[in-house]
Design a protein around this motif. Structure first.
Motif, PDB file in Angstrom:
ATOM      1  N   LEU A 173     -26.606   1.495  22.080  1.00 49.19           N
ATOM      2  CA  LEU A 173     -26.067   2.214  20.919  1.00 49.19           C
ATOM      3  C   LEU A 173     -25.631   3.619  21.327  1.00 49.19           C
ATOM      4  CD1 LEU A 173     -25.920   2.002  17.628  1.00 49.19           C
ATOM      5  CD2 LEU A 173     -27.626   3.806  17.837  1.00 49.19           C
ATOM      6  N   ILE A 174     -26.454   4.253  22.149  1.00 46.77           N
ATOM      7  CA  ILE A 174     -26.113   5.605  22.600  1.00 46.77           C
ATOM      8  C   ILE A 174     -24.795   5.577  23.383  1.00 46.77           C
ATOM      9  CG2 ILE A 174     -26.828   7.450  24.183  1.00 46.77           C
ATOM     10  CD1 ILE A 174     -29.614   7.198  23.155  1.00 46.77           C
ATOM     11  N   VAL A 175     -24.623   4.576  24.253  1.00 48.96           N
ATOM     12  CA  VAL A 175     -23.385   4.469  25.025  1.00 48.96           C
ATOM     13  C   VAL A 175     -22.199   4.219  24.087  1.00 48.96           C
ATOM     14  CG1 VAL A 175     -22.130   3.175  26.781  1.00 48.96           C
ATOM     15  CG2 VAL A 175     -24.594   3.498  26.996  1.00 48.96           C
ATOM     16  N   ALA A 176     -22.329   3.249  23.193  1.00 52.69           N
ATOM     17  CA  ALA A 176     -21.201   2.865  22.347  1.00 52.69           C
ATOM     18  C   ALA A 176     -20.676   4.055  21.552  1.00 52.69           C
ATOM     19  CB  ALA A 176     -21.623   1.738  21.404  1.00 52.69           C
ATOM     20  N   VAL A 177     -21.592   4.782  20.928  1.00 53.12           N
ATOM     21  CA  VAL A 177     -21.178   5.906  20.092  1.00 53.12           C
ATOM     22  C   VAL A 177     -20.606   7.033  20.959  1.00 53.12           C
ATOM     23  CG1 VAL A 177     -21.995   7.629  18.461  1.00 53.12           C
ATOM     24  CG2 VAL A 177     -22.864   5.297  18.331  1.00 53.12           C
ATOM     25  N   GLY A 178     -21.285   7.302  22.090  1.00 50.13           N
ATOM     26  CA  GLY A 178     -20.802   8.351  22.977  1.00 50.13           C
ATOM     27  C   GLY A 178     -19.424   8.031  23.528  1.00 50.13           C
ATOM     28  N   PHE A 227     -22.296  13.215  28.517  1.00 50.89           N
ATOM     29  CA  PHE A 227     -23.683  13.151  28.952  1.00 50.89           C
ATOM     30  C   PHE A 227     -24.388  11.961  28.295  1.00 50.89           C
ATOM     31  CE2 PHE A 227     -28.109  13.811  27.970  1.00 50.89           C
ATOM     32  CZ  PHE A 227     -28.639  13.924  29.243  1.00 50.89           C
ATOM     33  N   ALA A 228     -24.163  11.816  26.959  1.00 51.83           N
ATOM     34  CA  ALA A 228     -24.830  10.740  26.221  1.00 51.83           C
ATOM     35  C   ALA A 228     -24.449   9.382  26.793  1.00 51.83           C
ATOM     36  CB  ALA A 228     -24.463  10.814  24.741  1.00 51.83           C
ATOM     37  N   THR A 229     -23.147   9.231  27.122  1.00 51.79           N
ATOM     38  CA  THR A 229     -22.674   7.952  27.634  1.00 51.79           C
ATOM     39  C   THR A 229     -23.373   7.601  28.947  1.00 51.79           C
ATOM     40  OG1 THR A 229     -20.577   8.589  26.666  1.00 51.79           O
ATOM     41  CG2 THR A 229     -20.562   6.692  28.110  1.00 51.79           C
ATOM     42  N   LYS A 230     -23.491   8.615  29.799  1.00 51.94           N
ATOM     43  CA  LYS A 230     -24.155   8.353  31.085  1.00 51.94           C
ATOM     44  C   LYS A 230     -25.648   8.102  30.896  1.00 51.94           C
ATOM     45  CE  LYS A 230     -21.156  11.116  33.955  1.00 51.94           C
ATOM     46  NZ  LYS A 230     -21.100  12.426  34.606  1.00 51.94           N
ATOM     47  N   ALA A 257     -23.964  -5.331  32.433  1.00 51.70           N
ATOM     48  CA  ALA A 257     -22.706  -5.304  33.174  1.00 51.70           C
ATOM     49  C   ALA A 257     -21.757  -4.247  32.610  1.00 51.70           C
ATOM     50  CB  ALA A 257     -22.059  -6.688  33.116  1.00 51.70           C
ATOM     51  N   ILE A 258     -21.687  -4.158  31.288  1.00 52.14           N
ATOM     52  CA  ILE A 258     -20.789  -3.160  30.691  1.00 52.14           C
ATOM     53  C   ILE A 258     -21.267  -1.746  31.017  1.00 52.14           C
ATOM     54  CG2 ILE A 258     -19.761  -2.310  28.548  1.00 52.14           C
ATOM     55  CD1 ILE A 258     -20.131  -5.142  27.419  1.00 52.14           C
ATOM     56  N   ALA A 259     -22.587  -1.555  30.996  1.00 48.87           N
ATOM     57  CA  ALA A 259     -23.123  -0.220  31.315  1.00 48.87           C
ATOM     58  C   ALA A 259     -22.706   0.202  32.722  1.00 48.87           C
ATOM     59  CB  ALA A 259     -24.642  -0.226  31.188  1.00 48.87           C
ATOM     60  N   LEU A 260     -22.729  -0.758  33.637  1.00 47.20           N
ATOM     61  CA  LEU A 260     -22.324  -0.486  35.010  1.00 47.20           C
ATOM     62  C   LEU A 260     -20.854  -0.063  35.054  1.00 47.20           C
ATOM     63  CD1 LEU A 260     -24.111  -0.757  37.491  1.00 47.20           C
ATOM     64  CD2 LEU A 260     -23.157  -3.028  37.889  1.00 47.20           C
ATOM     65  N   LEU A 261     -20.056  -0.783  34.282  1.00 50.98           N
ATOM     66  CA  LEU A 261     -18.629  -0.489  34.200  1.00 50.98           C
ATOM     67  C   LEU A 261     -18.389   0.913  33.628  1.00 50.98           C
ATOM     68  CD1 LEU A 261     -16.008  -2.173  34.638  1.00 50.98           C
ATOM     69  CD2 LEU A 261     -16.034  -2.614  32.180  1.00 50.98           C
ATOM     70  N   VAL A 262     -19.140   1.250  32.594  1.00 50.48           N
ATOM     71  CA  VAL A 262     -18.994   2.567  31.967  1.00 50.48           C
ATOM     72  C   VAL A 262     -19.325   3.669  32.975  1.00 50.48           C
ATOM     73  CG1 VAL A 262     -19.939   4.106  30.204  1.00 50.48           C
ATOM     74  CG2 VAL A 262     -19.401   1.742  29.617  1.00 50.48           C
ATOM     75  N   LEU A 263     -20.387   3.489  33.717  1.00 49.04           N
ATOM     76  CA  LEU A 263     -20.760   4.494  34.711  1.00 49.04           C
ATOM     77  C   LEU A 263     -19.686   4.621  35.793  1.00 49.04           C
ATOM     78  CD1 LEU A 263     -24.584   4.006  35.330  1.00 49.04           C
ATOM     79  CD2 LEU A 263     -23.441   5.972  34.304  1.00 49.04           C
ATOM     80  N   TRP A 264     -19.128   3.482  36.215  1.00 44.36           N
ATOM     81  CA  TRP A 264     -18.096   3.461  37.254  1.00 44.36           C
ATOM     82  C   TRP A 264     -16.858   4.229  36.799  1.00 44.36           C
ATOM     83  CZ3 TRP A 264     -17.208   2.854  42.143  1.00 44.36           C
ATOM     84  CH2 TRP A 264     -15.917   2.536  42.599  1.00 44.36           C
TER      85      TRP A 264
END
Lengths: 470, 332
Positions: free
Chosen positions: A197-202, A220-223, A347-354
């Protein structure tokens, strides 16, 4: 259709619904506490903004978790009174202790945290959110200990006169090996939801709200959220793996039902998906990974996994004639959906960080869509996990001791339980729509302005507006 | 004292605490349309209980959990027997709890009006139904020899139980008005104080009638003493409200509710749910209880954690001790 069926549907619907809110409460309470601690330590306003922003989303969700939780406690007595009589001596204790030790802590300190911004010294206010977070997580432990008794009853005896289960060893109930592994698995699953949720909103703000002065905070929140999701994913896999082995040991039928494995095999392969008859008895096409089921169940790639038919025959001898097999299509697919949806979030979190590596700003529309799907995926994974573990226990309500159909209330009519099921479904559906709309509204509104800090001293300005009011 | 008696007392204490605490929450909720003439005034009312209502409600959850653990038969028979009233209470508590949290989340008047309705009805229904339920526990209900409830909904709606519902309604309304007089400033405080006197007089009449009828159904020396104490405390509360001693008035209504609930439990003991049919169906503190081992563990947990809970919950009331008025309500 009889009262038993409706009571089961009601339990399923109200429990899955309750557990849409609980993972967010468990995970976000800790993550918001961490954000507030970062603000406390660094004095950086960015963390205060994020604390207040995600804190607001946390509270919108929290209210729903609380009110749907009361239903759970009452439901055992209302719809499952014979079950309550049978296990009350054991099952009631963790519920009562949960209320006294954990839920009081959570509810009281959440009130202090919500309204205490200008009433408490900074440190005490920070301690409040931690107390609430500890209460929430502790609460999960007691509830899971109670549930684990249903999966793997321990520390009891059956009184030959009354025919009821009686507690003989309370520490054994609390240290049930199913409880010890289900607890970290459930927490990991919860952090998967909260981090997502934190990633999606960020991410939404990073991509859609580029010119915002608060982009740094959102990045920052997304990471931060992505790392939480990655760590939680690893923890989910690790604990899930151990849990699979414990389950194969104490509830072999559930493992067989997870695969739709009819005959005992060693080694047994794991099918990623099967096309054919829904219960897997006749397959047209199956994508199989050899040795995997043996490994999941026993830790040995050549280990023996017992099949449904053999277990059914064994149970029929042990417990008397009858079916001891769960509904295979439900267990087969819910097990796979749990794993797939859980992995997808990681997997999506990894993509977001990349996409954010070395200070890059992501802008892809597809990434945003994937990011927005993120909180839904682990929520589904959590739901399917519970559906799997509860449906996989059937036909038992307490494994090996009481059948679900014998636990239902005898004095409650079909009309009554239908009324209750309908009422809960309607009010829950209405509230779900309202809740999601509110979450979206506040998520879009973005981080608040925190430039005007209310004084935290006890200054006697009687006319001063409250820092927070309903 | 044996463990079953201790747990009977503890359940009594938990429900007493619940009714004293959530009693004023319910009262404040029901008085929303009476004392809150505009949105800001309604927000003042809601914010007097804002920080504490959730913690207050945990008393119910603990009472329910403790009943399940200590007297599984009582919990099972009661909750399955009183099915529809409990369903209504649950729906009311759901709507009301969400309403407190969501009401201020959107500015539209229609949005707030809808949540106000949820708060009012969500407070009114439990305020009546808890009285109906506890009166029926005292009066007894049709239970067969297996302790299963064999009556219908109408068996629960007898005149004595309805009087019980009216009594808790009046008591909680008075308690709420007294609480508001204690916690607000300005005009609301004046109106709440004046209303408390009128409501208190009505509550006193109902409570005396209900407690007299109660002692007529079943009684004990302790129950008589407690009932007299409840009536006196309520009269004292009305007198204190008249002379605007708000702290004393609130103490009075809190003690009155506490003693009234204690009267019911004292009259009930050693039964926990009497049967109006076969005497063998009657549930008692002995035949409904868990094993001594379970009760012993639970006793230790209660002995250690109850003082801790009381301490931090008490501290919460201290933190939010200030009166609030319309000037304290932020714009947003």
């Amino acid at each position: 259709m009889d009262a038993l069926d409706v009571a089961r549907w009601q339990f399923g619907v109200t429990t899955v619904y309750h557990f849409l809110f609980v993972p967010l409460t468990i995970g976000l309470s800790v993550l918001v506490a961490i954000l507030q601690t970062m603000w406390h330590r660094t004095g950086n306003e960015r963390y205060l903004k994020l604390t207040k922003f995600y804190g607001k989303l946390f509270l919108i969700n929290f209210a729903m978790g609380v009110v749907t939780g009361i239903v759970q406690e009452f439901q055992f007595g209302m719809n499952w009174s014979d079950y309550s009589r049978f296990v009350g001596d054991i099952f009631g204790a963790p519920l009562a202790i949960e209320a006294l030790v954990a839920f009081f802590l959570e509810s009281t300190f959440i009130g202090l945290w919500i309204f205490g911004w200008d009433r408490l010294p900074k440190r005490a206010h920070l301690a409040s959110i931690w107390a609430a977070a500890i209460g929430t997580n502790l609460s999960a432990y007691f509830i899971l200990a109670a549930n684990s008794f249903m999966q793997n009853p321990v520390g009891y005896r059956i009184n030959p006169d009354s025919g009821r289960a009686e507690l003989t060893d309370f520490p054994a109930v609390l240290t049930n090996k199913v409880a010890l592994i289900t607890f970290p698995h459930t927490l990991a699953g919860s952090f998967l939801v909260a981090g997502s949720l934190i990633v999606a909103v960020g991410l939404w703000h990073v991509i859609r709200n580029r010119d915002s002065a608060d982009t740094g905070a959102y990045r920052f929140a997304t990471k931060f959220g992505s790392w939480v999701v990655l760590i939680a994913s690893a923890a989910v896999l690790f604990t899930g793996d151990i849990q699979g082995k414990i389950m194969t040991d104490v509830q072999p039928m559930k493992m067989a039902a997870a695969e739709g494995l009819y005959t005992t095999e060693s080694p047994a392969s794991f099918s990623v998906l099967t096309i054919g008859s829904l219960d897997g008895s006749r397959e047209v096409f199956a994508l199989k990974i050899p040795y995997l089921l043996s490994y999941l169940g026993t830790g040995d790639p050549n280990g023996t996994v017992h099949g449904i038919d053999d277990l059914q025959a064994q149970y029929a001898t042990q417990y008397g004639a009858g079916s001891y097999t769960p509904i295979i299509p439900v267990t087969y697919w819910s097990f796979r959906f749990m794993i797939a949806f859980g992995l997808a979030a990681g997997a999506i979190a990894l993509l977001v960080l990349w996409t954010q590596r070395k200070g890059r700003t992501p802008s892809s529309k597809w990434l945003l869509r994937a990011g927005l799907a993120m909180p839904v995926l682990p929520l589904l994974a959590n739901s399917f996990g519970w559906i799997f573990t509860e449906m996989g226990r059937q036909p038992w309500i307490v494994f090996g001791e009481m059948l679900t159909r014998n636990g239902v209330s005898r004095s409650v009519s079909l009309a009554e339980v239908l009324t209750s099921f309908t009422a809960f479904t309607l009010i829950y559906a209405t509230l779900a729509v309202i809740e999601v709309k509110l979450l979206l509204r506040y998520a879009k509104a973005g981080v608040p302005d925190v430039s005007e800090q209310p004084p935290t001293d006890d200054a006697d300005d009687a006319e001063r507006p409250l820092a927070f009011a309903y | 004292m044996d463990l079953t008696t201790i747990w009977f007392l503890l359940i009594a204490v938990l429900f007493t605490g619940y009714f004293i605490l959530e009693g004023f929450d319910f009262g404040v909720g029901m008085l929303l349309p009476v004392l809150g003439r505009d949105d800001r005034e309604r927000r003042v009312l809601i914010n007097t209980i804002g920080p504490v209502w959730d913690g207050n409600e945990v008393w119910l959850i603990t009472a329910g959990g403790a009943m399940f653990a200590a007297f599984p038969e009582w919990y099972a028979t009661l909750f399955s027997g009183f099915y529809l009233p409990l369903l209504l209470i649950l729906l009311a508590l759901i709507a009301r709890g969400v309403a407190f949290e969501y009401r201020h989340k959107r500015p539209e008047a229609s949005w707030k009006r809808r949540w106000d309705t949820a708060i009012i009805i969500g407070s009114l229904l439990p305020a009546i139904l808890w009285g109906v339920a506890f009166a029926n526990i005292l009066r007894g209900v049709p239970l067969d020899a297996d302790h299963e409830y064999v009556g219908g909904l109408l068996d629960l709606l007898n005149p004595y139980a309805l009087l019980g519902g009216a009594t808790t309604l009046a008591l909680f309304l008075t308690h709420g008005a007294v609480f508001l007089a204690l916690k607000t400033t300005g005009d609301i405080r004046e109106r709440a104080g004046a209303l408390a006197v009128r409501l208190g007089a009505g509550a006193a009449v109902l409570a005396v009638a209900f407690l007299t009828w109660t002692l007529d159904i079943r009684s004990s020396a302790a129950a008589v003493v407690l009932a007299v104490g409840a009536a006196l405390a309520l009269l004292g509360a009305v007198a204190a409200a008249r002379v605007r001693r708000e702290g004393w008035a609130f103490t009075g209504t809190a003690v009155a509710i506490g003693l009234a609930v204690a009267t019911l439990f004292a009259a009930l003991f050693p039964n926990v749910l009497p049967s109006t049919l076969d005497a063998a169906g009657t549930l008692t503190a002995t035949n409904a209880a868990s094993t001594p081992y379970t009760l012993k563990i639970m006793t230790w947990v209660a002995v250690i954690f109850t003082p801790v809970v009381l301490a931090y919950q008490g501290w919460t009331y201290w933190v939010f001790r200030k009166r609030i008025g319309v000037a304290n309500i932020p714009q947003h």
